[in-house]
Design a protein around this motif. Structure first.
Motif, PDB file in Angstrom:
ATOM      1  N   ILE A  75       0.912  -1.417   0.149  1.00 35.96           N
ATOM      2  CA  ILE A  75       0.213  -0.105  -0.081  1.00 35.96           C
ATOM      3  C   ILE A  75       0.769   0.991   0.120  1.00 35.96           C
ATOM      4  O   ILE A  75       2.335   1.567   1.236  1.00 35.96           O
ATOM      5  N   GLU A  76       0.632   2.256  -0.973  1.00 37.27           N
ATOM      6  CA  GLU A  76       1.208   3.258  -1.298  1.00 37.27           C
ATOM      7  C   GLU A  76       0.776   5.016  -1.056  1.00 37.27           C
ATOM      8  O   GLU A  76      -0.521   4.493  -1.431  1.00 37.27           O
ATOM      9  N   ASN A  77       1.540   6.277  -0.913  1.00 32.91           N
ATOM     10  CA  ASN A  77       0.546   7.015  -0.911  1.00 32.91           C
ATOM     11  C   ASN A  77      -0.411   7.303  -0.267  1.00 32.91           C
ATOM     12  O   ASN A  77      -1.127   7.817  -0.404  1.00 32.91           O
ATOM     13  N   VAL A  78      -0.357   6.337   0.948  1.00 33.28           N
ATOM     14  CA  VAL A  78      -1.452   6.834   1.744  1.00 33.28           C
ATOM     15  C   VAL A  78      -0.774   7.589   2.948  1.00 33.28           C
ATOM     16  O   VAL A  78       0.159   7.879   3.675  1.00 33.28           O
ATOM     17  N   ALA A  79      -1.223   8.340   3.593  1.00 32.54           N
ATOM     18  CA  ALA A  79      -1.648   8.888   4.884  1.00 32.54           C
ATOM     19  C   ALA A  79      -1.400   8.311   6.593  1.00 32.54           C
ATOM     20  O   ALA A  79      -2.505   7.238   6.084  1.00 32.54           O
TER      21      ALA A  79
END
Ligand SMILES: Nc1nc2[nH]cnc2c(=O)[nH]1
Length: 469
Positions: free
Chosen positions: A19-23
Protein backbone atom coordinates in the motif's frame (compact mmCIF):
# COMPACT_ATOMS: atom_id res chain seq x y z
CA UNK A 1 12.64 6.02 7.69
CA UNK A 2 10.72 2.77 7.40
CA UNK A 3 10.50 0.30 10.27
CA UNK A 4 10.61 -3.31 9.17
CA UNK A 5 10.38 -6.88 10.45
CA UNK A 6 11.44 -10.07 8.72
CA UNK A 7 8.48 -12.29 7.89
CA UNK A 8 8.57 -15.59 9.76
CA UNK A 9 9.80 -19.00 8.54
CA UNK A 10 7.81 -18.78 5.29
CA UNK A 11 10.09 -15.96 4.02
CA UNK A 12 10.39 -16.16 0.26
CA UNK A 13 7.09 -17.94 -0.30
CA UNK A 14 5.07 -15.34 1.62
CA UNK A 15 2.64 -13.19 -0.41
CA UNK A 16 2.84 -9.42 -0.11
CA UNK A 17 0.35 -6.58 -0.38
CA UNK A 18 1.92 -3.16 -0.92
CA UNK A 19 0.00 0.00 0.00
CA UNK A 20 1.54 3.33 -1.03
CA UNK A 21 0.74 7.08 -1.23
CA UNK A 22 -1.37 6.84 1.91
CA UNK A 23 -1.61 9.06 5.00
CA UNK A 24 -0.94 6.86 8.05
CA UNK A 25 -1.84 7.22 11.74
CA UNK A 26 0.05 4.33 13.33
CA UNK A 27 -1.28 4.81 16.92
CA UNK A 28 2.10 3.52 18.14
CA UNK A 29 3.52 4.62 21.52
CA UNK A 30 4.47 8.07 20.19
CA UNK A 31 1.54 8.50 17.79
CA UNK A 32 3.80 8.41 14.72
CA UNK A 33 2.03 9.69 11.61
CA UNK A 34 3.07 9.92 7.95
CA UNK A 35 1.55 12.46 5.55
CA UNK A 36 2.34 10.05 2.71
CA UNK A 37 3.73 6.63 3.38
CA UNK A 38 3.70 2.92 2.67
CA UNK A 39 2.66 -0.30 4.39
CA UNK A 40 3.96 -3.68 3.26
CA UNK A 41 1.90 -6.66 4.42
CA UNK A 42 3.63 -10.05 4.23
CA UNK A 43 1.31 -12.95 4.95
CA UNK A 44 -0.66 -12.01 8.04
CA UNK A 45 1.90 -9.51 9.39
CA UNK A 46 2.97 -5.94 8.75
CA UNK A 47 6.45 -6.28 7.31
CA UNK A 48 7.32 -2.62 6.94
CA UNK A 49 5.72 0.76 7.41
CA UNK A 50 7.09 4.25 6.94
CA UNK A 51 7.28 7.49 5.00
CA UNK A 52 7.49 7.58 1.20
CA UNK A 53 7.44 4.60 -1.15
CA UNK A 54 7.82 0.96 -0.20
CA UNK A 55 11.28 -0.64 -0.49
CA UNK A 56 12.14 -1.74 -4.01
CA UNK A 57 12.73 -5.33 -5.12
CA UNK A 58 10.03 -6.96 -2.99
CA UNK A 59 9.14 -10.47 -4.12
CA UNK A 60 5.72 -12.12 -4.41
CA UNK A 61 3.77 -8.87 -4.50
CA UNK A 62 0.24 -10.07 -5.26
CA UNK A 63 -1.45 -6.69 -4.94
CA UNK A 64 -0.49 -3.01 -5.09
CA UNK A 65 -2.89 -0.47 -3.58
CA UNK A 66 -2.69 3.25 -4.40
CA UNK A 67 -3.81 4.86 -1.15
CA UNK A 68 -4.08 8.41 -2.53
CA UNK A 69 -6.93 10.24 -0.76
CA UNK A 70 -6.95 7.78 2.14
CA UNK A 71 -5.92 7.52 5.78
CA UNK A 72 -4.66 4.15 7.03
CA UNK A 73 -5.25 3.34 10.69
CA UNK A 74 -5.21 0.17 12.77
CA UNK A 75 -8.50 -1.69 12.45
CA UNK A 76 -11.07 -0.69 15.06
CA UNK A 77 -11.45 -2.97 18.08
CA UNK A 78 -14.85 -3.38 19.70
CA UNK A 79 -14.66 -4.42 23.35
CA UNK A 80 -18.31 -4.79 24.41
CA UNK A 81 -21.41 -5.95 22.53
CA UNK A 82 -24.42 -8.27 22.82
CA UNK A 83 -24.98 -9.56 19.29
CA UNK A 84 -28.36 -11.20 19.98
CA UNK A 85 -29.83 -7.77 20.65
CA UNK A 86 -29.62 -6.99 16.92
CA UNK A 87 -33.09 -8.52 16.58
CA UNK A 88 -34.60 -6.48 19.45
CA UNK A 89 -33.49 -3.00 18.35
CA UNK A 90 -35.72 0.02 18.78
CA UNK A 91 -37.71 -1.30 21.76
CA UNK A 92 -38.20 0.25 25.21
CA UNK A 93 -36.56 3.37 23.81
CA UNK A 94 -37.27 5.67 26.76
CA UNK A 95 -36.33 3.40 29.69
CA UNK A 96 -33.41 3.42 32.11
CA UNK A 97 -31.24 0.28 32.35
CA UNK A 98 -33.23 -1.71 34.92
CA UNK A 99 -36.63 -0.92 33.36
CA UNK A 100 -35.24 -1.66 29.90
CA UNK A 101 -33.82 -5.01 31.04
CA UNK A 102 -37.06 -6.00 32.75
CA UNK A 103 -38.98 -5.08 29.58
CA UNK A 104 -36.69 -7.12 27.32
CA UNK A 105 -35.64 -10.20 29.37
CA UNK A 106 -38.86 -12.12 28.55
CA UNK A 107 -38.25 -11.66 24.80
CA UNK A 108 -34.54 -12.43 25.01
CA UNK A 109 -35.34 -15.64 26.92
CA UNK A 110 -36.93 -17.00 23.72
CA UNK A 111 -33.97 -16.73 21.36
CA UNK A 112 -32.80 -19.84 19.52
CA UNK A 113 -29.76 -20.80 17.47
CA UNK A 114 -31.13 -19.57 14.14
CA UNK A 115 -32.03 -16.17 15.62
CA UNK A 116 -28.68 -15.88 17.37
CA UNK A 117 -26.77 -16.67 14.17
CA UNK A 118 -28.74 -14.10 12.12
CA UNK A 119 -28.31 -11.46 14.85
CA UNK A 120 -24.57 -12.18 14.99
CA UNK A 121 -24.34 -11.71 11.22
CA UNK A 122 -26.16 -8.38 11.46
CA UNK A 123 -23.98 -7.14 14.32
CA UNK A 124 -20.73 -8.31 12.74
CA UNK A 125 -21.64 -7.07 9.27
CA UNK A 126 -22.47 -3.59 10.51
CA UNK A 127 -19.27 -3.34 12.50
CA UNK A 128 -17.00 -4.80 9.81
CA UNK A 129 -18.26 -2.48 7.06
CA UNK A 130 -17.51 0.39 9.47
CA UNK A 131 -13.88 -0.58 9.99
CA UNK A 132 -14.02 -2.98 12.94
CA UNK A 133 -11.45 -5.74 12.50
CA UNK A 134 -11.69 -7.24 16.00
CA UNK A 135 -15.15 -7.87 17.43
CA UNK A 136 -16.41 -9.26 20.71
CA UNK A 137 -19.75 -10.61 21.87
CA UNK A 138 -20.82 -10.82 25.51
CA UNK A 139 -23.53 -13.46 25.22
CA UNK A 140 -25.30 -14.20 28.48
CA UNK A 141 -28.76 -15.53 27.54
CA UNK A 142 -28.90 -19.32 27.10
CA UNK A 143 -32.54 -20.51 27.09
CA UNK A 144 -32.98 -24.26 27.74
CA UNK A 145 -32.97 -26.27 24.50
CA UNK A 146 -31.94 -23.28 22.38
CA UNK A 147 -29.10 -25.15 20.63
CA UNK A 148 -25.41 -24.32 20.25
CA UNK A 149 -25.59 -20.54 20.59
CA UNK A 150 -21.86 -20.04 21.21
CA UNK A 151 -20.97 -22.21 18.21
CA UNK A 152 -23.33 -20.28 15.94
CA UNK A 153 -21.87 -16.92 17.01
CA UNK A 154 -18.30 -18.11 16.45
CA UNK A 155 -19.30 -19.50 13.04
CA UNK A 156 -20.76 -16.11 12.02
CA UNK A 157 -17.55 -14.30 13.06
CA UNK A 158 -15.33 -16.75 11.27
CA UNK A 159 -17.40 -16.54 8.07
CA UNK A 160 -17.26 -12.72 8.20
CA UNK A 161 -13.46 -12.94 8.49
CA UNK A 162 -13.03 -10.77 11.60
CA UNK A 163 -10.91 -11.46 14.66
CA UNK A 164 -13.19 -12.35 17.55
CA UNK A 165 -13.53 -12.75 21.32
CA UNK A 166 -16.60 -14.56 22.64
CA UNK A 167 -17.27 -13.58 26.24
CA UNK A 168 -19.28 -16.60 27.41
CA UNK A 169 -21.76 -14.91 29.72
CA UNK A 170 -24.14 -16.34 32.30
CA UNK A 171 -26.88 -15.40 34.78
CA UNK A 172 -27.94 -17.44 37.82
CA UNK A 173 -29.43 -14.78 40.17
CA UNK A 174 -33.11 -14.44 39.23
CA UNK A 175 -36.04 -12.69 40.89
CA UNK A 176 -36.43 -15.45 43.48
CA UNK A 177 -32.88 -14.71 44.73
CA UNK A 178 -33.31 -10.93 44.68
CA UNK A 179 -31.98 -10.55 41.13
CA UNK A 180 -33.47 -8.70 38.17
CA UNK A 181 -34.06 -11.42 35.51
CA UNK A 182 -37.15 -13.64 35.64
CA UNK A 183 -36.60 -17.18 36.95
CA UNK A 184 -37.01 -18.75 33.49
CA UNK A 185 -34.20 -16.62 31.98
CA UNK A 186 -31.27 -17.95 34.03
CA UNK A 187 -28.97 -21.00 34.19
CA UNK A 188 -27.90 -22.88 37.30
CA UNK A 189 -24.53 -22.15 38.88
CA UNK A 190 -23.21 -25.61 37.96
CA UNK A 191 -24.69 -25.52 34.45
CA UNK A 192 -23.21 -22.09 33.69
CA UNK A 193 -19.72 -23.05 34.91
CA UNK A 194 -19.69 -26.37 33.04
CA UNK A 195 -20.90 -24.83 29.77
CA UNK A 196 -18.40 -21.98 30.06
CA UNK A 197 -15.52 -24.41 30.61
CA UNK A 198 -16.63 -26.49 27.64
CA UNK A 199 -16.80 -23.39 25.41
CA UNK A 200 -13.29 -22.30 26.41
CA UNK A 201 -11.86 -25.79 25.82
CA UNK A 202 -13.58 -26.12 22.46
CA UNK A 203 -12.96 -22.67 20.98
CA UNK A 204 -10.22 -20.68 22.74
CA UNK A 205 -7.02 -20.24 20.76
CA UNK A 206 -4.10 -18.79 22.76
CA UNK A 207 -1.74 -18.32 19.81
CA UNK A 208 -0.30 -14.93 18.70
CA UNK A 209 -2.44 -14.73 15.59
CA UNK A 210 -5.58 -16.33 17.09
CA UNK A 211 -8.80 -15.47 15.25
CA UNK A 212 -11.02 -16.78 18.07
CA UNK A 213 -10.64 -16.33 21.81
CA UNK A 214 -13.05 -16.99 24.66
CA UNK A 215 -13.46 -15.12 27.97
CA UNK A 216 -15.39 -16.05 31.12
CA UNK A 217 -18.16 -13.46 31.54
CA UNK A 218 -20.91 -13.69 34.20
CA UNK A 219 -23.30 -10.86 33.42
CA UNK A 220 -23.61 -8.34 36.28
CA UNK A 221 -23.93 -8.08 40.10
CA UNK A 222 -27.75 -7.96 39.88
CA UNK A 223 -28.09 -11.08 37.70
CA UNK A 224 -25.24 -13.29 38.97
CA UNK A 225 -24.69 -14.97 42.35
CA UNK A 226 -21.60 -14.17 44.38
CA UNK A 227 -20.62 -17.82 44.08
CA UNK A 228 -20.72 -17.67 40.25
CA UNK A 229 -18.60 -14.52 40.31
CA UNK A 230 -16.02 -16.22 42.56
CA UNK A 231 -15.99 -19.58 40.81
CA UNK A 232 -16.06 -17.88 37.39
CA UNK A 233 -12.89 -15.96 38.28
CA UNK A 234 -11.21 -19.18 39.49
CA UNK A 235 -12.25 -20.99 36.31
CA UNK A 236 -10.87 -18.26 34.05
CA UNK A 237 -7.54 -18.26 35.89
CA UNK A 238 -7.30 -22.05 35.86
CA UNK A 239 -7.92 -22.06 32.08
CA UNK A 240 -5.71 -19.00 31.42
CA UNK A 241 -8.39 -16.86 29.75
CA UNK A 242 -9.70 -13.34 30.38
CA UNK A 243 -12.63 -12.23 32.53
CA UNK A 244 -15.37 -9.82 31.51
CA UNK A 245 -18.52 -8.40 33.12
CA UNK A 246 -20.69 -5.28 33.43
CA UNK A 247 -19.78 -2.95 36.28
CA UNK A 248 -20.78 0.36 37.87
CA UNK A 249 -23.20 1.15 35.06
CA UNK A 250 -25.99 2.97 36.91
CA UNK A 251 -26.98 4.50 40.24
CA UNK A 252 -29.54 1.67 40.57
CA UNK A 253 -26.75 -0.92 40.37
CA UNK A 254 -24.75 1.00 42.97
CA UNK A 255 -27.79 1.02 45.31
CA UNK A 256 -28.35 -2.70 44.66
CA UNK A 257 -24.74 -3.50 45.66
CA UNK A 258 -24.91 -1.40 48.83
CA UNK A 259 -28.21 -3.01 49.87
CA UNK A 260 -27.24 -6.61 49.10
CA UNK A 261 -23.48 -6.70 49.69
CA UNK A 262 -22.96 -3.72 51.98
CA UNK A 263 -20.42 -2.15 49.63
CA UNK A 264 -20.17 -0.42 46.23
CA UNK A 265 -19.59 -2.32 42.95
CA UNK A 266 -15.80 -1.93 42.77
CA UNK A 267 -15.29 -3.18 46.34
CA UNK A 268 -17.68 -6.04 45.56
CA UNK A 269 -15.70 -6.95 42.44
CA UNK A 270 -12.46 -6.87 44.42
CA UNK A 271 -13.98 -9.12 47.12
CA UNK A 272 -14.95 -11.71 44.48
CA UNK A 273 -11.56 -11.74 42.70
CA UNK A 274 -12.70 -9.52 39.87
CA UNK A 275 -9.98 -6.88 39.68
CA UNK A 276 -6.80 -7.67 37.77
CA UNK A 277 -4.85 -7.34 34.53
CA UNK A 278 -6.90 -10.19 33.07
CA UNK A 279 -10.24 -8.42 33.69
CA UNK A 280 -12.10 -5.85 31.62
CA UNK A 281 -15.43 -4.37 32.60
CA UNK A 282 -18.13 -2.67 30.56
CA UNK A 283 -19.38 0.86 31.41
CA UNK A 284 -17.75 1.88 34.74
CA UNK A 285 -19.81 5.06 34.80
CA UNK A 286 -20.19 5.49 38.55
CA UNK A 287 -16.61 5.33 39.77
CA UNK A 288 -15.22 7.48 42.57
CA UNK A 289 -11.52 8.38 42.90
CA UNK A 290 -10.73 5.29 44.95
CA UNK A 291 -12.51 3.00 42.41
CA UNK A 292 -10.42 4.50 39.60
CA UNK A 293 -7.26 4.10 41.68
CA UNK A 294 -8.16 0.43 42.30
CA UNK A 295 -8.57 -0.18 38.55
CA UNK A 296 -5.26 1.55 37.85
CA UNK A 297 -3.42 -0.34 40.62
CA UNK A 298 -4.70 -3.71 39.42
CA UNK A 299 -4.58 -3.04 35.65
CA UNK A 300 -8.32 -3.72 35.28
CA UNK A 301 -9.58 -2.54 31.88
CA UNK A 302 -12.70 -0.60 30.91
CA UNK A 303 -14.96 -0.88 27.87
CA UNK A 304 -16.36 2.64 27.50
CA UNK A 305 -19.79 2.67 25.81
CA UNK A 306 -20.81 6.33 25.54
CA UNK A 307 -23.83 5.94 23.22
CA UNK A 308 -25.45 3.21 25.29
CA UNK A 309 -24.75 5.14 28.50
CA UNK A 310 -26.59 8.11 27.01
CA UNK A 311 -29.43 5.98 25.54
CA UNK A 312 -30.09 4.38 28.96
CA UNK A 313 -29.52 7.63 30.87
CA UNK A 314 -26.72 5.92 32.84
CA UNK A 315 -24.35 8.90 33.00
CA UNK A 316 -20.88 9.90 31.76
CA UNK A 317 -17.91 7.67 32.54
CA UNK A 318 -14.84 9.54 33.83
CA UNK A 319 -12.62 8.51 30.93
CA UNK A 320 -10.13 11.42 31.16
CA UNK A 321 -9.55 10.61 34.85
CA UNK A 322 -9.18 6.90 34.06
CA UNK A 323 -6.60 7.61 31.36
CA UNK A 324 -4.71 9.99 33.63
CA UNK A 325 -4.59 7.30 36.32
CA UNK A 326 -3.30 4.72 33.80
CA UNK A 327 -6.45 2.57 33.45
CA UNK A 328 -6.58 0.70 30.09
CA UNK A 329 -9.69 1.94 28.25
CA UNK A 330 -11.24 0.67 25.01
CA UNK A 331 -14.55 1.42 23.30
CA UNK A 332 -17.72 -0.65 23.07
CA UNK A 333 -20.79 -0.43 20.87
CA UNK A 334 -22.73 -2.31 23.61
CA UNK A 335 -25.74 -4.37 22.59
CA UNK A 336 -27.75 -2.81 19.80
CA UNK A 337 -30.95 -2.86 21.85
CA UNK A 338 -29.34 0.06 23.70
CA UNK A 339 -27.33 1.50 20.79
CA UNK A 340 -29.21 0.97 17.57
CA UNK A 341 -26.33 2.41 15.51
CA UNK A 342 -24.16 -0.68 15.95
CA UNK A 343 -21.09 1.08 14.52
CA UNK A 344 -17.87 1.79 16.37
CA UNK A 345 -17.31 5.14 14.64
CA UNK A 346 -20.31 6.43 16.60
CA UNK A 347 -18.42 5.51 19.79
CA UNK A 348 -15.20 7.26 18.72
CA UNK A 349 -17.17 10.42 18.05
CA UNK A 350 -19.36 10.15 21.13
CA UNK A 351 -16.42 9.33 23.42
CA UNK A 352 -14.91 12.60 22.27
CA UNK A 353 -18.09 14.69 22.42
CA UNK A 354 -19.81 13.27 25.51
CA UNK A 355 -16.68 13.48 27.64
CA UNK A 356 -16.61 17.21 26.85
CA UNK A 357 -19.96 17.46 28.63
CA UNK A 358 -18.35 15.99 31.75
CA UNK A 359 -15.99 17.50 34.28
CA UNK A 360 -13.06 18.21 31.95
CA UNK A 361 -14.98 20.13 29.29
CA UNK A 362 -12.89 21.11 26.24
CA UNK A 363 -9.74 19.48 27.61
CA UNK A 364 -11.46 16.09 28.04
CA UNK A 365 -10.28 14.09 24.98
CA UNK A 366 -8.89 15.00 21.56
CA UNK A 367 -9.27 13.23 18.21
CA UNK A 368 -6.07 11.24 18.57
CA UNK A 369 -7.02 10.03 22.03
CA UNK A 370 -10.42 8.95 20.70
CA UNK A 371 -8.76 7.02 17.86
CA UNK A 372 -6.42 5.40 20.40
CA UNK A 373 -9.38 4.30 22.55
CA UNK A 374 -10.95 2.63 19.50
CA UNK A 375 -7.75 0.83 18.43
CA UNK A 376 -4.83 0.33 20.80
CA UNK A 377 -6.96 0.81 23.94
CA UNK A 378 -9.32 -1.90 22.71
CA UNK A 379 -6.41 -4.24 22.01
CA UNK A 380 -5.12 -3.62 25.54
CA UNK A 381 -8.38 -4.49 27.27
CA UNK A 382 -8.78 -7.64 25.16
CA UNK A 383 -5.24 -8.63 26.15
CA UNK A 384 -3.93 -8.40 22.58
CA UNK A 385 -1.85 -5.22 22.54
CA UNK A 386 1.34 -7.02 21.45
CA UNK A 387 -0.48 -8.34 18.38
CA UNK A 388 -2.97 -5.72 17.17
CA UNK A 389 -4.16 -2.16 17.86
CA UNK A 390 -1.32 -0.21 16.22
CA UNK A 391 0.40 -0.30 12.85
CA UNK A 392 3.94 -1.49 13.54
CA UNK A 393 6.28 -3.87 11.79
CA UNK A 394 5.84 -7.38 13.19
CA UNK A 395 2.25 -6.88 14.31
CA UNK A 396 -0.71 -8.61 12.70
CA UNK A 397 -2.03 -6.96 9.54
CA UNK A 398 -5.39 -5.67 10.78
CA UNK A 399 -5.83 -2.27 9.15
CA UNK A 400 -8.31 0.05 7.48
CA UNK A 401 -8.03 2.47 4.57
CA UNK A 402 -10.56 5.28 5.14
CA UNK A 403 -11.57 7.38 2.12
CA UNK A 404 -11.07 11.01 3.14
CA UNK A 405 -11.19 12.80 -0.22
CA UNK A 406 -14.98 12.53 -0.64
CA UNK A 407 -17.73 15.03 0.15
CA UNK A 408 -17.83 14.14 3.86
CA UNK A 409 -14.17 14.72 4.65
CA UNK A 410 -12.19 16.45 1.87
CA UNK A 411 -12.52 19.96 3.31
CA UNK A 412 -11.00 18.94 6.68
CA UNK A 413 -7.22 19.29 6.43
CA UNK A 414 -6.19 16.95 9.25
CA UNK A 415 -7.02 13.29 8.39
CA UNK A 416 -7.45 12.08 12.00
CA UNK A 417 -9.72 15.02 12.80
CA UNK A 418 -11.68 14.19 9.62
CA UNK A 419 -12.42 10.59 10.55
CA UNK A 420 -13.15 11.20 14.25
CA UNK A 421 -15.05 14.51 14.23
CA UNK A 422 -16.61 13.92 10.80
CA UNK A 423 -19.22 11.44 9.65
CA UNK A 424 -18.28 7.76 9.43
CA UNK A 425 -15.72 7.67 6.60
CA UNK A 426 -16.24 5.10 3.83
CA UNK A 427 -13.98 2.05 4.17
CA UNK A 428 -12.22 1.42 0.87
CA UNK A 429 -10.27 -1.57 2.18
CA UNK A 430 -9.97 -3.40 5.45
CA UNK A 431 -7.56 -6.25 6.09
CA UNK A 432 -7.83 -8.74 8.94
CA UNK A 433 -4.88 -11.06 9.42
CA UNK A 434 -3.64 -9.83 6.03
CA UNK A 435 -6.89 -10.82 4.27
CA UNK A 436 -9.34 -8.36 2.70
CA UNK A 437 -12.69 -8.28 4.53
CA UNK A 438 -14.23 -5.06 3.15
CA UNK A 439 -13.66 -3.49 -0.26
CA UNK A 440 -15.26 -0.23 -1.42
CA UNK A 441 -17.68 -0.29 1.51
CA UNK A 442 -18.98 -3.82 0.83
CA UNK A 443 -18.46 -6.96 2.88
CA UNK A 444 -16.49 -9.51 0.88
CA UNK A 445 -17.59 -12.65 2.73
CA UNK A 446 -21.25 -11.96 3.42
CA UNK A 447 -24.31 -10.86 1.47
CA UNK A 448 -25.59 -7.68 3.17
CA UNK A 449 -29.02 -7.85 1.53
CA UNK A 450 -29.47 -11.46 2.65
CA UNK A 451 -28.45 -10.47 6.20
CA UNK A 452 -30.92 -7.57 6.19
CA UNK A 453 -33.69 -9.98 5.15
CA UNK A 454 -32.84 -12.73 7.62
CA UNK A 455 -32.43 -10.36 10.58
CA UNK A 456 -35.82 -8.79 9.83
CA UNK A 457 -37.44 -12.24 9.58
CA UNK A 458 -35.81 -13.44 12.79
CA UNK A 459 -36.78 -10.23 14.63
CA UNK A 460 -40.39 -10.76 13.55
CA UNK A 461 -40.31 -14.45 14.47
CA UNK A 462 -38.92 -13.65 17.93
CA UNK A 463 -41.55 -10.93 18.46
CA UNK A 464 -44.31 -13.40 17.51
CA UNK A 465 -42.97 -16.10 19.85
CA UNK A 466 -42.59 -13.60 22.72
CA UNK A 467 -46.10 -12.22 22.17
CA UNK A 468 -47.59 -15.72 22.21
CA UNK A 469 -46.01 -16.64 25.49
N1 LIG B 1 -26.07 -1.95 28.80
C1 LIG B 1 -26.35 -3.15 29.27
N2 LIG B 1 -26.15 -3.40 30.57
C2 LIG B 1 -26.45 -4.62 31.04
N3 LIG B 1 -26.34 -5.12 32.28
C3 LIG B 1 -26.78 -6.40 32.23
N4 LIG B 1 -27.16 -6.71 30.98
C4 LIG B 1 -26.96 -5.62 30.22
C5 LIG B 1 -27.17 -5.33 28.84
O1 LIG B 1 -27.62 -6.16 28.05
N5 LIG B 1 -26.84 -4.09 28.44
Amino acid sequence: MAASATPSSTAGAVERIVIENVAIATVDATDTEYASGHIVVAGNRIESIGAGKAPEGLENVVRRVDGTGHLATPGLVNTHHHFYQWITRGLATDHNLFNWLVALYPTWARIDEQMTYAAAQGSLGMMARGGVTTAMDHHYVFPKGSGDLSGSIIRAASEMGVRFTLARGSMDRSEKDGGLPPDFAVETLEGALAATEETVKKHHDASFDAMTQVAVAPCSPFSVSTELMKQGAELARRLGVRLHTHGSETVEEEKFCHELFGMGPTDYFESTGWLGEDVWMAHCVHMNDSDIAAFARTGTGVAHCPSSNARLAAGIARVPDMLKAGVPVGLGVDGTASNESGELHTELRNALLINRLGAHREAALNARQALRLGTYGGAQVLGRATQIGSLEAGKLADLVLWKIDGIGHASIADPVTAIVFGAAAPVTLSLVNGEPVVENGRLLHADEDAIARSTREEAQRLARIAAGS
